[in-house]
Design an enzyme around this catalytic site. Structure first.
Site, PDB file in Angstrom:
ATOM      1  N   GLU A   1      31.211  56.775  19.639  1.00 49.51           N
ATOM      2  CA  GLU A   1      29.716  56.457  18.342  1.00 49.51           C
ATOM      3  C   GLU A   1      29.444  58.272  17.587  1.00 49.51           C
ATOM      4  OE1 GLU A   1      26.762  53.789  17.363  1.00 49.51           O
ATOM      5  OE2 GLU A   1      28.187  52.039  19.514  1.00 49.51           O
TER       6      GLU A   1
ATOM      7  N   ARG B   1      24.235  59.042  11.222  1.00 48.68           N
ATOM      8  CA  ARG B   1      23.532  58.455  10.385  1.00 48.68           C
ATOM      9  C   ARG B   1      23.345  58.577   8.709  1.00 48.68           C
ATOM     10  NH1 ARG B   1      21.923  53.092  14.378  1.00 48.68           N
ATOM     11  NH2 ARG B   1      23.565  53.409  15.427  1.00 48.68           N
TER      12      ARG B   1
ATOM     13  N   HIS C   1      20.881  52.077   8.315  1.00 45.34           N
ATOM     14  CA  HIS C   1      22.739  51.824   8.812  1.00 45.34           C
ATOM     15  C   HIS C   1      23.583  52.052   7.336  1.00 45.34           C
ATOM     16  CE1 HIS C   1      25.730  50.946  11.491  1.00 45.34           C
ATOM     17  NE2 HIS C   1      25.743  50.909  12.287  1.00 45.34           N
TER      18      HIS C   1
ATOM     19  N   ARG D   1      17.877  59.031  14.828  1.00 44.98           N
ATOM     20  CA  ARG D   1      17.644  58.430  16.215  1.00 44.98           C
ATOM     21  C   ARG D   1      19.296  58.587  15.910  1.00 44.98           C
ATOM     22  NH1 ARG D   1      19.968  53.300  17.519  1.00 44.98           N
ATOM     23  NH2 ARG D   1      20.045  52.575  15.799  1.00 44.98           N
TER      24      ARG D   1
ATOM     25  N   HIS E   1      17.803  49.854   9.274  1.00 42.08           N
ATOM     26  CA  HIS E   1      17.939  49.448  10.326  1.00 42.08           C
ATOM     27  C   HIS E   1      17.272  50.136  11.818  1.00 42.08           C
ATOM     28  CE1 HIS E   1      21.067  48.569  13.699  1.00 42.08           C
ATOM     29  NE2 HIS E   1      21.152  49.804  13.972  1.00 42.08           N
TER      30      HIS E   1
END
Length: 522
Positions: free
Chosen positions: A109, A268, A224, A364, A329
């Site tokens: 990811e 992100r 997100h 994060r 998110h």
């Protein structure tokens, strides 16, 4: 033996309950059914350095890089170093992670330097973890109180002594405790576009704020990049891009190649902003996630939940790119804690998304949230091994010691002509003013608008009205913190301050006057 109340039934609450119940009397209180939480909706997976070609040091480095200079290193080290043991705990509880032959399957990811993300059920990792832990908790000695809404923390002599809840039958009940572990999740319902379920109204953070606990880094809300641009904002996991899906504009161009060297696998915040800019250039139209090269059979096998959601919406993502948009998110901010889960209020622990340990910094790292909930819930329960620490052993975490407290949001005067808050209007306001792009003017206007709203319901508000009151308090806090941070860092982007300061600092919200203390029955 102490009496411990755990509020919340996501991964953090369930782990806290299971570990604490080994030595203490535990009561688990949850707003809905035991299995309803953000955890159950987590698709992507859980990151941990459990493979031979990976290392804890590499996981630490990736987490620090994603956090944009604001991580608390001690918390990051605890998160990553203890992660492998906590994964083994999950397996022992019966979590069936996906396999690749005789090895655990793993995915890549965004912002990870190694493929270290474990998943279960393809894209149903959270649901599988929740299933196993709910079964374990039901088989434990913990008492379960479902459909009970947290209204307040009970404080006596400056120490948390229990909670007050609103039951489904309308009764308000007090539950005494020697310690309370908040694991009540975030506040995704602050925003009109969100991947969070309806239960995420920030009740634990708001209750802690009213009781006098310090809150930190509230301006950092992660959006997100890819939620389906349809009602419900269904999340399309980052793992889809990790497998090779790409983002395209209306002309079919891969625009992220010009935004960041890692393109679709950039952090992100970078991808979310890239999409937002492209949407603005297209007059607000969503961008397209193109997974067609992966093939129908692979998509159905690897991402069965997303595949079913696409088909239910009339979208054939194996043949045609699907429209996506950023959505709220995960909240990096929350109740400030140390690495043992202790808040600044004696007797109150906070773990999971309700807490701010500093592990995530300003942004994060993907798939670190489930791990954080497990690691710090385990640490909080361990801290209770010998009983609840004396009040004089509690205090501000070291990482906040040099941060000036600010309770400006609470001191904003409510206008005399204030009208009852409407949730839809509040969510639209936060999305427009405190969403992916922020400016001083928009935030100031939002603060003024929020000052013109008040909680509804009088002395006997309904649960919905109490939720709206919590969201109003938290909206004021988020806007205040976003106004104060005149830089862009991680998930917080100010169009009028696009550069990042060379002096990282945390933001702190601490009320100068906590709510009136109450006497708690024994």
């Amino acid at each position: 033996m102490a009496r411990v109340v755990v509020v919340g039934s996501g991964v953090a609450g369930l782990i806290a309950a299971l570990e604490a119940s080994r030595r203490h009397e535990v009561i688990v209180v949850t707003k809905s059914e035991l299995s309803e939480s953000n955890t159950a909706y987590a698709q992507g997976g859980i990151a941990a350095a459990v493979f031979a070609d990976d290392s804890v040091e590499s996981h630490i480095a990736d987490t620090l890089r994603a956090g944009a200079g604001l991580n608390v290193r001690e918390a990051v080290e605890a998160l990553c170093a203890e992660g492998p043991d906590r994964i083994r705990d999950l397996i022992a509880f019966g979590v069936a992670f996906d396999q690749a032959g005789d090895q655990l399957a793993r995915g890549l990811e965004a912002a990870h330097s190694s493929a270290r993300v474990l998943h279960a059920g393809g894209d149903a990792t959270g649901a599988e973890i929740e299933r196993a832990l709910v079964r374990a908790v039901r088989a434990s000695a913990a008492e379960l109180v479902e459909n009970a809404f947290l209204t307040d923390l009970l404080v006596d002599g400056g120490v948390v002594r229990g909670i007050e809840v609103l039951r489904a039958d309308g009764r308000v009940v007090e539950i005494a405790a020697d310690a309370v572990i908040l694991a009540s999740g975030g506040a995704g319902q602050l925003y009109s576009h969100t991947t969070n379920p309806r239960v995420t109204t920030g009740d634990g953070v708001a209750a802690a704020w009213r009781a006098g606990a310090a809150l930190a880094d509230l301006e950092f809300y992660q959006f997100h990049p890819t939620a389906l641009a349809i009602p419900g904002s269904f999340l399309v996991s980052e793992a889809v891009r990790g497998e090779g899906a790409v983002l395209r504009n209306a002309a079919g161009e891969r625009f992220m190649l010009d935004v960041h060297p890692d393109a679709e696998l950039a952090p992100r915040d970078v991808v979310a902003r890239g999409i937002a800019v492209e949407m603005a250039a297209q007059g607000g139209a969503p961008v397209l996630l193109d997974a067609t090269a992966l093939g129908a059979e692979f998509l159905a096998r690897r991402f069965p939940t997303i595949d079913a959601a696409c088909r239910a919406a009339g979208l054939d993502w194996a043949r045609t790119p699907v429209p996506v948009t950023p959505a709220a998110h995960y909240w990096m901010g929350g109740v400030a804690t140390d690495t043992r889960g202790r808040s600044t209020l004696p007797g109150l622990y906070a773990v999971g998304e309700v807490a701010c340990t500093g592990a995530h910094g300003a942004n994060r790292l993907a798939s670190n949230s489930l791990l954080e909930g497990i690691v710090f819930a385990h640490r909080a329960a361990a801290d209770l091994t010998g009983g609840v620490a004396a009040a004089d052993e509690w205090g501000f975490p070291e990482w906040l010691a040099e941060t000036d407290a600010d309770d400006a949001a609470h001191s904003v005067p409510q206008r005399a002509d204030a009208t009852p808050v409407e949730r839809a209007a509040l969510r639209d306001l936060l999305w427009d003013a405190a969403g992916v792009h922020r400016t001083h003017q928009a935030l100031e206007t939002a603060a003024s608008t929020l000052a013109g709203w008040r909680a509804a319901g009088g002395e006997h508000p309904s649960q919905t009205q109490r939720e709206d009151a919590n969201l109003l308090d938290l909206a004021r806090l988020v806007v205040s913190a976003a106004l104060e941070r005149e830089e862009s860092r991680g998930a917080h982007f100010r169009s009028d301050f696009p550069l990042t300061s060379d002096r990282p600092r945390h933001s702190l919200r601490a009320r100068t006057h906590a709510r009136t203390e109450v006497t708690v029955p024994c």
